[in-house]
Write a protein that holds these residues in place. Structure first.
Motif, PDB file in Angstrom:
ATOM      1  N   LYS A 124     104.296  28.882  67.140  1.00 34.67           N
ATOM      2  CA  LYS A 124     102.663  29.751  67.714  1.00 34.67           C
ATOM      3  C   LYS A 124     102.967  30.606  69.018  1.00 34.67           C
ATOM      4  CE  LYS A 124     101.050  25.717  67.109  1.00 34.67           C
ATOM      5  NZ  LYS A 124      99.601  25.989  66.210  1.00 34.67           N
ATOM      6  N   GLU A 125     102.377  31.985  69.142  1.00 38.23           N
ATOM      7  CA  GLU A 125     102.164  33.086  69.710  1.00 38.23           C
ATOM      8  C   GLU A 125     102.335  33.036  70.885  1.00 38.23           C
ATOM      9  OE1 GLU A 125     100.025  36.360  67.355  1.00 38.23           O
ATOM     10  OE2 GLU A 125     100.551  37.667  69.238  1.00 38.23           O
ATOM     11  N   ILE A 126     102.971  33.686  71.826  1.00 40.52           N
ATOM     12  CA  ILE A 126     103.107  33.381  73.079  1.00 40.52           C
ATOM     13  C   ILE A 126     102.441  35.063  73.995  1.00 40.52           C
ATOM     14  CG2 ILE A 126     104.535  32.629  75.058  1.00 40.52           C
ATOM     15  CD1 ILE A 126     103.850  30.113  73.559  1.00 40.52           C
ATOM     16  N   VAL A 127     101.824  34.701  74.283  1.00 44.80           N
ATOM     17  CA  VAL A 127     101.538  35.934  75.143  1.00 44.80           C
ATOM     18  C   VAL A 127     102.477  36.485  76.388  1.00 44.80           C
ATOM     19  CG1 VAL A 127      99.763  37.413  76.117  1.00 44.80           C
ATOM     20  CG2 VAL A 127      99.344  36.817  73.917  1.00 44.80           C
ATOM     21  N   LYS A 128     102.818  37.291  76.873  1.00 43.92           N
ATOM     22  CA  LYS A 128     103.493  37.248  78.452  1.00 43.92           C
ATOM     23  C   LYS A 128     102.993  37.913  79.117  1.00 43.92           C
ATOM     24  CE  LYS A 128     108.106  37.798  76.711  1.00 43.92           C
ATOM     25  NZ  LYS A 128     109.096  37.427  75.174  1.00 43.92           N
ATOM     26  N   ARG A 129     101.680  38.936  78.831  1.00 40.37           N
ATOM     27  CA  ARG A 129     101.472  40.143  79.814  1.00 40.37           C
ATOM     28  C   ARG A 129     100.081  40.129  79.684  1.00 40.37           C
ATOM     29  NH1 ARG A 129     104.081  45.237  82.140  1.00 40.37           N
ATOM     30  NH2 ARG A 129     103.549  45.553  80.105  1.00 40.37           N
ATOM     31  N   ILE A 130      98.793  40.207  80.894  1.00 36.10           N
ATOM     32  CA  ILE A 130      97.736  40.374  80.332  1.00 36.10           C
ATOM     33  C   ILE A 130      97.019  41.324  81.372  1.00 36.10           C
ATOM     34  CG2 ILE A 130      97.018  38.300  79.273  1.00 36.10           C
ATOM     35  CD1 ILE A 130      95.627  37.368  82.837  1.00 36.10           C
ATOM     36  N   GLU A 131      96.598  41.717  81.298  1.00 35.06           N
ATOM     37  CA  GLU A 131      96.443  43.552  82.099  1.00 35.06           C
ATOM     38  C   GLU A 131      93.999  42.353  82.885  1.00 35.06           C
ATOM     39  OE1 GLU A 131      95.577  47.339  80.323  1.00 35.06           O
ATOM     40  OE2 GLU A 131      97.370  47.233  78.718  1.00 35.06           O
ATOM     41  N   THR A 132      94.461  42.554  84.284  1.00 39.25           N
ATOM     42  CA  THR A 132      94.097  42.183  84.799  1.00 39.25           C
ATOM     43  C   THR A 132      93.345  42.992  86.084  1.00 39.25           C
ATOM     44  OG1 THR A 132      95.748  41.023  86.936  1.00 39.25           O
ATOM     45  CG2 THR A 132      94.779  40.064  84.654  1.00 39.25           C
ATOM     46  N   PHE A 179      96.700  32.280  75.873  1.00 37.46           N
ATOM     47  CA  PHE A 179      96.261  33.380  75.431  1.00 37.46           C
ATOM     48  C   PHE A 179      96.333  33.730  73.797  1.00 37.46           C
ATOM     49  CE2 PHE A 179      95.918  33.886  80.043  1.00 37.46           C
ATOM     50  CZ  PHE A 179      94.950  34.219  80.380  1.00 37.46           C
ATOM     51  N   GLY A 180      97.666  33.720  73.499  1.00 32.48           N
ATOM     52  CA  GLY A 180      98.467  33.748  71.926  1.00 32.48           C
ATOM     53  C   GLY A 180      97.265  32.918  71.069  1.00 32.48           C
ATOM     54  N   LYS A 222      94.340  35.318  70.820  1.00 32.41           N
ATOM     55  CA  LYS A 222      94.734  36.535  70.144  1.00 32.41           C
ATOM     56  C   LYS A 222      94.502  35.607  68.382  1.00 32.41           C
ATOM     57  CE  LYS A 222      97.649  40.044  69.118  1.00 32.41           C
ATOM     58  NZ  LYS A 222      99.433  40.314  69.362  1.00 32.41           N
ATOM     59  N   GLU A 261      94.128  26.411  72.517  1.00 34.81           N
ATOM     60  CA  GLU A 261      94.947  25.976  72.597  1.00 34.81           C
ATOM     61  C   GLU A 261      94.587  24.744  73.525  1.00 34.81           C
ATOM     62  OE1 GLU A 261      98.330  25.105  70.770  1.00 34.81           O
ATOM     63  OE2 GLU A 261      98.553  27.264  69.638  1.00 34.81           O
ATOM     64  N   ARG A 311      88.847  37.629  77.094  1.00 34.34           N
ATOM     65  CA  ARG A 311      88.144  38.720  76.485  1.00 34.34           C
ATOM     66  C   ARG A 311      87.891  38.890  75.142  1.00 34.34           C
ATOM     67  NH1 ARG A 311      88.992  42.941  81.111  1.00 34.34           N
ATOM     68  NH2 ARG A 311      91.267  42.226  80.511  1.00 34.34           N
ATOM     69  N   GLY A 343     100.620  31.912  78.157  1.00 33.25           N
ATOM     70  CA  GLY A 343     100.665  32.468  77.311  1.00 33.25           C
ATOM     71  C   GLY A 343     100.769  32.415  75.869  1.00 33.25           C
ATOM     72  N   ARG A 344     100.498  31.174  75.374  1.00 33.54           N
ATOM     73  CA  ARG A 344     100.415  29.911  74.136  1.00 33.54           C
ATOM     74  C   ARG A 344      98.918  30.151  73.966  1.00 33.54           C
ATOM     75  NH1 ARG A 344     103.258  25.296  71.334  1.00 33.54           N
ATOM     76  NH2 ARG A 344     101.874  24.427  69.999  1.00 33.54           N
ATOM     77  N   PRO A 361     104.653  30.639  79.667  1.00 32.00           N
ATOM     78  CA  PRO A 361     104.706  30.123  78.973  1.00 32.00           C
ATOM     79  C   PRO A 361     103.306  29.108  78.807  1.00 32.00           C
ATOM     80  CG  PRO A 361     106.315  28.878  80.218  1.00 32.00           C
ATOM     81  CD  PRO A 361     105.763  29.967  81.234  1.00 32.00           C
ATOM     82  N   MET A 417      96.699  19.631  63.472  1.00 33.88           N
ATOM     83  CA  MET A 417      97.297  21.411  64.232  1.00 33.88           C
ATOM     84  C   MET A 417      98.203  21.669  62.886  1.00 33.88           C
ATOM     85  SD  MET A 417      97.610  22.200  67.228  1.00 33.88           S
ATOM     86  CE  MET A 417      98.070  23.846  67.732  1.00 33.88           C
ATOM     87  N   ARG A 426      91.912  30.668  68.090  1.00 35.48           N
ATOM     88  CA  ARG A 426      92.241  29.686  68.410  1.00 35.48           C
ATOM     89  C   ARG A 426      92.191  28.773  69.690  1.00 35.48           C
ATOM     90  NH1 ARG A 426      96.785  29.316  65.244  1.00 35.48           N
ATOM     91  NH2 ARG A 426      97.709  28.971  66.727  1.00 35.48           N
ATOM     92  N   LYS A 484      99.110  43.986  86.112  1.00 36.73           N
ATOM     93  CA  LYS A 484      99.681  43.663  85.009  1.00 36.73           C
ATOM     94  C   LYS A 484      99.597  42.517  85.520  1.00 36.73           C
ATOM     95  CE  LYS A 484     100.513  47.237  81.340  1.00 36.73           C
ATOM     96  NZ  LYS A 484      99.754  48.720  82.640  1.00 36.73           N
ATOM     97  N   ARG A 485      99.440  41.576  84.771  1.00 36.65           N
ATOM     98  CA  ARG A 485      99.685  40.108  84.989  1.00 36.65           C
ATOM     99  C   ARG A 485     101.041  39.191  84.420  1.00 36.65           C
ATOM    100  NH1 ARG A 485      95.985  35.726  86.654  1.00 36.65           N
ATOM    101  NH2 ARG A 485      97.738  34.165  86.641  1.00 36.65           N
ATOM    102  N   SER A 486     101.875  38.618  84.548  1.00 39.57           N
ATOM    103  CA  SER A 486     103.076  37.443  83.881  1.00 39.57           C
ATOM    104  C   SER A 486     102.144  36.311  83.743  1.00 39.57           C
ATOM    105  CB  SER A 486     104.312  37.262  84.395  1.00 39.57           C
ATOM    106  OG  SER A 486     105.061  38.701  84.372  1.00 39.57           O
ATOM    107  N   VAL A 487     102.227  36.248  82.917  1.00 41.70           N
ATOM    108  CA  VAL A 487     101.316  34.703  82.788  1.00 41.70           C
ATOM    109  C   VAL A 487     101.788  33.124  82.690  1.00 41.70           C
ATOM    110  CG1 VAL A 487      99.455  35.578  81.600  1.00 41.70           C
ATOM    111  CG2 VAL A 487     101.030  35.247  80.046  1.00 41.70           C
ATOM    112  N   VAL A 502      94.100  40.935  71.498  1.00 46.34           N
ATOM    113  CA  VAL A 502      94.218  41.310  72.121  1.00 46.34           C
ATOM    114  C   VAL A 502      95.375  40.372  72.506  1.00 46.34           C
ATOM    115  CG1 VAL A 502      93.667  43.120  72.047  1.00 46.34           C
ATOM    116  CG2 VAL A 502      93.712  41.804  74.290  1.00 46.34           C
ATOM    117  N   GLY A 503      94.930  39.635  72.849  1.00 45.68           N
ATOM    118  CA  GLY A 503      95.202  37.874  73.452  1.00 45.68           C
ATOM    119  C   GLY A 503      95.501  37.822  74.960  1.00 45.68           C
TER     120      GLY A 503
END
Lengths: 166, 157
Positions: free
Chosen positions: A6-14, B34-35, B38, B43, B146, B31-32, B28, A1, B41, B23-26, B142-143
């Motif tokens: 690493k990319e961290i997503v903060k928010r998603i739309e639900t 979903f990252g 995007k 994780e 979906r 978040g990783r 760390p 690996m 991959r 909108k929801r905070s996910v 988009v992370g």
């Protein structure tokens, strides 16, 4: 690996989306038909004689049916209010605006509507207001048939006249 | 709108559309995950008992300790095995595919647990527990879960 950062997503739309058929019931349907004709209709409890706007078909206090129509005017008194300064999705009223609890003359309960045509800082408890309707040809069975309420210019209602409705 | 009866006592009805645009905070850990999606991959985290869990939980399922710290991650997939599935013959408007499809539990290669997702198969008879599948990614990720449009039989697209 890989050791790449690493990319961290903060928010998603639900989004939650519900599509259904709304049936207001017999009492509220009578009220809405009145609105479509440009008048506000109350229904009276067969037991305690209180008049409800908008009616639900039964009295929340007695449980008795509200069957008889009662005349309610499109004028009333502000019993309480909030100044809305925060935008909300789906509400496209210009900010700031006032949302008020209004006791209509002839009714025994309050309902909520928007107050306009007055600076928000001048709105007060006891202020007398009246409905501003859409033009006759745009009336339909929706509370949107009343654009908003505006001050009538009458003297404020005495506190005792609405203190039961706070 | 009223029912056609026109009877004064009848109840009206109207179509009603209700939407909460949440909108929801996910956090760390997710978040990783979903990252990762995007970047196409998967994780996963390593639990205290050695299992590799995807999608990653924030807490160890056995000890309750926080997971997803430095060195606690690994990559799984992208292919995997269907461990269970349910055929949807008539998709609802909000379903991810607008044709018959399967909801499936998919154990990605290297993972000890399964991920719930969608399998686009030609029909119910094409579905089999143990079948190999691979993700079909959407064009612009988009992370979000979906980002994987669905899984398909490995070797197809």
């Amino acid at each position: 690996m890989s050791d790449a950062p690493k990319e961290i997503v903060k928010r998603i739309e639900t989004p939650i989306h519900l599509t259904f058929q709304f049936t207001p019931g017999v009492g509220a349907s009578r009220f809405l038909r009145g609105i479509a004709e440009g008048r506000i209709l109350g229904l009276r409890c067969t037991q305690c004689a209180k008049v409800y706007v908008s009616p639900r078909g039964s009295c929340p206090k007695c449980g008795a049916p509200t069957l008889d129509e009662a005349k309610v005017t499109d004028r009333g008194t502000i019993t309480s209010f909030s100044i809305v300064r925060v935008p909300s999705e789906g509400i496209d009223i210009e900010l700031p605006f006032v949302c008020a609890s209004i006791l209509l003359d002839g009714a025994d309960n309050t309902f909520y509507h928007v107050i306009r045509e007055v600076p928000v800082e001048d709105v007060r408890m006891g202020m007398r207001v009246e409905a501003v309707w859409v033009p006759r040809e745009e009336l339909r069975a929706s509370l949107e048939s009343i654009r908003h309420f505006k001050p009538t210019g009458e003297p404020d209602a005495p506190f005792d006249s609405y203190k039961e409705h706070l | 709108m009223t029912r056609s009866s026109g009877v004064g006592a009848a109840s009206m009805w109207a179509p009603y559309d209700l939407e909460y645009p949440y909108k929801r905070s996910v956090g760390p850990v997710l978040g990783r995950f979903f990252g990762g999606l995007k970047n196409r991959r998967f994780e996963a985290v390593r639990a205290s008992d050695g299992r590799v869990i995807c999608p990653p939980p924030e807490a160890d399922p056995v000890t309750g300790e926080a997971l997803g710290g430095e060195g606690g991650w690994t990559e799984v997939g992208p292919g995997g095995v269907v461990t269970s599935w349910s055929w949807v013959p008539s998709p609802r408007p909000k379903h991810p595919l607008q044709k018959p499809f399967a909801w499936a539990l998919i154990q990605l290669d290297g993972a000890s647990t399964a991920l719930l997702h969608v399998v686009d198969a030609s029909g119910e008879s094409a579905m089999k527990t143990g079948m190999r599948v691979a993700p079909r990614w959407r064009d612009a990720t988009v992370g979000d879960i979906r980002d994987v449009e669905c899984f398909v039989t490995e070797g197809t697209r």
